[in-house]
Design a protein around this motif. Structure first.
Motif, mmCIF file in Angstrom:
data_model
loop_
_atom_site.group_PDB
_atom_site.id
_atom_site.type_symbol
_atom_site.label_atom_id
_atom_site.label_comp_id
_atom_site.label_asym_id
_atom_site.label_seq_id
_atom_site.Cartn_x
_atom_site.Cartn_y
_atom_site.Cartn_z
ATOM 1 N N PHE A 23 0.824 -1.207 0.000
ATOM 2 C CA PHE A 23 0.000 0.000 0.000
ATOM 3 C C PHE A 23 0.861 1.261 0.000
ATOM 4 O O PHE A 23 0.502 2.265 -0.628
ATOM 5 C CB PHE A 23 -0.937 0.008 1.206
ATOM 6 C CG PHE A 23 -2.189 -0.794 1.004
ATOM 7 C CD1 PHE A 23 -3.018 -0.540 -0.072
ATOM 8 C CD2 PHE A 23 -2.532 -1.810 1.876
ATOM 9 C CE1 PHE A 23 -4.178 -1.284 -0.279
ATOM 10 C CE2 PHE A 23 -3.687 -2.548 1.687
ATOM 11 C CZ PHE A 23 -4.515 -2.290 0.599
ATOM 12 N N ASN A 43 2.087 1.553 -3.502
ATOM 13 C CA ASN A 43 0.955 1.919 -4.353
ATOM 14 C C ASN A 43 0.608 3.398 -4.202
ATOM 15 O O ASN A 43 0.297 4.082 -5.190
ATOM 16 C CB ASN A 43 -0.253 1.064 -3.986
ATOM 17 C CG ASN A 43 -1.374 1.169 -4.995
ATOM 18 O OD1 ASN A 43 -1.164 0.957 -6.188
ATOM 19 N ND2 ASN A 43 -2.564 1.503 -4.538
ATOM 20 N N TYR A 44 0.687 3.917 -2.969
ATOM 21 C CA TYR A 44 0.435 5.343 -2.737
ATOM 22 C C TYR A 44 1.486 6.198 -3.446
ATOM 23 O O TYR A 44 1.146 7.198 -4.100
ATOM 24 C CB TYR A 44 0.447 5.626 -1.239
ATOM 25 C CG TYR A 44 0.369 7.104 -0.892
ATOM 26 C CD1 TYR A 44 -0.844 7.795 -0.979
ATOM 27 C CD2 TYR A 44 1.510 7.797 -0.512
ATOM 28 C CE1 TYR A 44 -0.911 9.149 -0.677
ATOM 29 C CE2 TYR A 44 1.450 9.152 -0.211
ATOM 30 C CZ TYR A 44 0.235 9.819 -0.295
ATOM 31 O OH TYR A 44 0.185 11.160 -0.008
ATOM 32 N N LYS A 79 0.807 6.236 -7.166
ATOM 33 C CA LYS A 79 -0.287 7.126 -7.535
ATOM 34 C C LYS A 79 0.178 8.581 -7.561
ATOM 35 O O LYS A 79 -0.227 9.359 -8.428
ATOM 36 C CB LYS A 79 -1.452 6.954 -6.556
ATOM 37 C CG LYS A 79 -2.227 5.659 -6.729
ATOM 38 C CD LYS A 79 -3.397 5.579 -5.779
ATOM 39 C CE LYS A 79 -4.141 4.256 -5.928
ATOM 40 N NZ LYS A 79 -4.773 4.113 -7.252
ATOM 41 N N ARG A 80 1.023 8.951 -6.609
ATOM 42 C CA ARG A 80 1.559 10.310 -6.574
ATOM 43 C C ARG A 80 2.432 10.594 -7.796
ATOM 44 O O ARG A 80 2.427 11.701 -8.332
ATOM 45 C CB ARG A 80 2.370 10.514 -5.300
ATOM 46 C CG ARG A 80 1.580 10.358 -4.016
ATOM 47 C CD ARG A 80 0.736 11.566 -3.692
ATOM 48 N NE ARG A 80 1.535 12.723 -3.395
ATOM 49 C CZ ARG A 80 1.024 13.918 -3.105
ATOM 50 N NH1 ARG A 80 -0.285 14.078 -3.078
ATOM 51 N NH2 ARG A 80 1.814 14.935 -2.845
ATOM 52 N N SER A 87 -0.384 9.631 -11.259
ATOM 53 C CA SER A 87 -1.811 9.955 -11.384
ATOM 54 C C SER A 87 -2.080 11.160 -12.275
ATOM 55 O O SER A 87 -3.174 11.284 -12.829
ATOM 56 C CB SER A 87 -2.415 10.202 -9.998
ATOM 57 O OG SER A 87 -1.759 11.277 -9.348
ATOM 58 N N GLU A 139 -2.972 5.110 -13.558
ATOM 59 C CA GLU A 139 -3.287 5.647 -12.240
ATOM 60 C C GLU A 139 -4.205 6.858 -12.286
ATOM 61 O O GLU A 139 -4.501 7.435 -11.248
ATOM 62 C CB GLU A 139 -1.989 6.042 -11.506
ATOM 63 C CG GLU A 139 -1.050 4.894 -11.223
ATOM 64 C CD GLU A 139 -1.624 3.918 -10.227
ATOM 65 O OE1 GLU A 139 -2.663 4.234 -9.593
ATOM 66 O OE2 GLU A 139 -1.033 2.841 -10.061
#
Length: 285
Positions: A263, A266-267, A270-271, A274, A280
């Protein structure tokens, strides 16, 4: 009186708000509510079926037995998890640094890649238990050998994914860089590496979970016991004493540690992605 444009803007804003609420509701339902509901159903069935069949806890413990064992050994369990987490983080960071650097080096020259990459594949296919004694002889029993074993297990996904990403650069973009007389390293740092980020992130997601497995395997092979032991030692010790509930607690702790690493990565992904990459980008359709 409000003008027609103001009315239209109000209608558009209200529709956007409604669509956003629907999107958030669908996200909550699919990503949070349904998994939590499935988990509750699974735990409930596990508890009541074992109670109904009267299966002893040393064969298959109930969730309440596992929770009790985790609470009774809370301090020891936290220490072992922290030990394994530190080993996993160091091995994972080492695999990221060396894996990405090696991939950049291999991608910079076809001759170097064809000369060295086959040996990376061979290294990946050798069972870690076959070379673990050599690692222990070279680095000694304890955290150094465990970190090396963790690195070896989580290294190859970083190398292969990054290399695939570096070779997946759009040829038209490369031609554009050549048109502006960009040299090989400008092409690498300004086009190929940014373009390979989605692949690097994919490697990170695989490698971060493998690092936990690598640390536990390393603790089995080269670990030390007592207060300095990690989850691998705790699992072995609990199995030898037939403390099955605590054995399950250690296994679930290892799983939660791997999920936590995933996680976090994954965070970060995304940053990083995205705002520009389709994998993303959030859609509300």
């Amino acid at each position: 009186m409000a003008s027609e444009s103001d009315v239209a803007k109000t209608i558009i804003l209200s529709k956007k708000g409604s669509l956003r609420k629907q999107f958030l509701y669908k996200t909550f339902r699919s990503e949070i509510f349904l998994p939590v509901l499935a988990f509750i159903v699974f735990i409930t069935l596990w508890q009541f079926i074992l109670q109904l069949l009267n299966i002893p806890s040393y064969l298959l413990p109930k969730p309440t037995d596992i929770a009790s064992a985790a609470l009774e050994n809370g301090t020891s369990l936290i220490e072992t998890v922290l030990t394994t987490a530190i080993e996993s983080i160091f091995g994972f960071l080492l695999s990221v640094i060396i894996g990405v650097s090696s991939a950049v080096l291999l991608a910079s020259s076809r001759i170097i890649e064809k000369s060295i990459y086959p040996y990376a594949i061979i290294l990946q296919t050798i069972p870690i238990v076959a070379i673990a004694p050599i690692i222990v002889i070279w680095f000694g029993a304890g955290i150094n050998s465990i970190i090396v074993i963790t690195f070896l297990i989580s290294f190859f996904p970083m190398l292969s994914n990054t290399l695939i990403g570096l070779h997946s650069t759009d040829q038209n973009l490369k031609n554009l860089f050549y048109l502006y007389n960009a040299n090989k390293w400008q092409l690498m740092w300004r086009l190929r590496i940014p373009g390979a980020l989605p692949y690097i992130v994919g490697g990170l997601k695989v490698s971060c979970t493998l690092s936990v497995i690598g640390a536990i395997v390393g603790e089995y092979i080269a670990g030390i016991g007592g207060s300095q032991g990690g989850l691998g030692y705790a699992i072995t010790s609990a199995a030898m004493r037939l403390e099955t509930p605590y054995l399950f607690a250690c296994g679930l702790s290892a799983s939660l540690l791997g999920i936590s690493f995933f996680f976090i990565v994954n965070y970060i992904s995304k940053r990083l992605l995205s705002s520009w990459h389709e994998s993303e980008m959030k859609t509300e359709n």
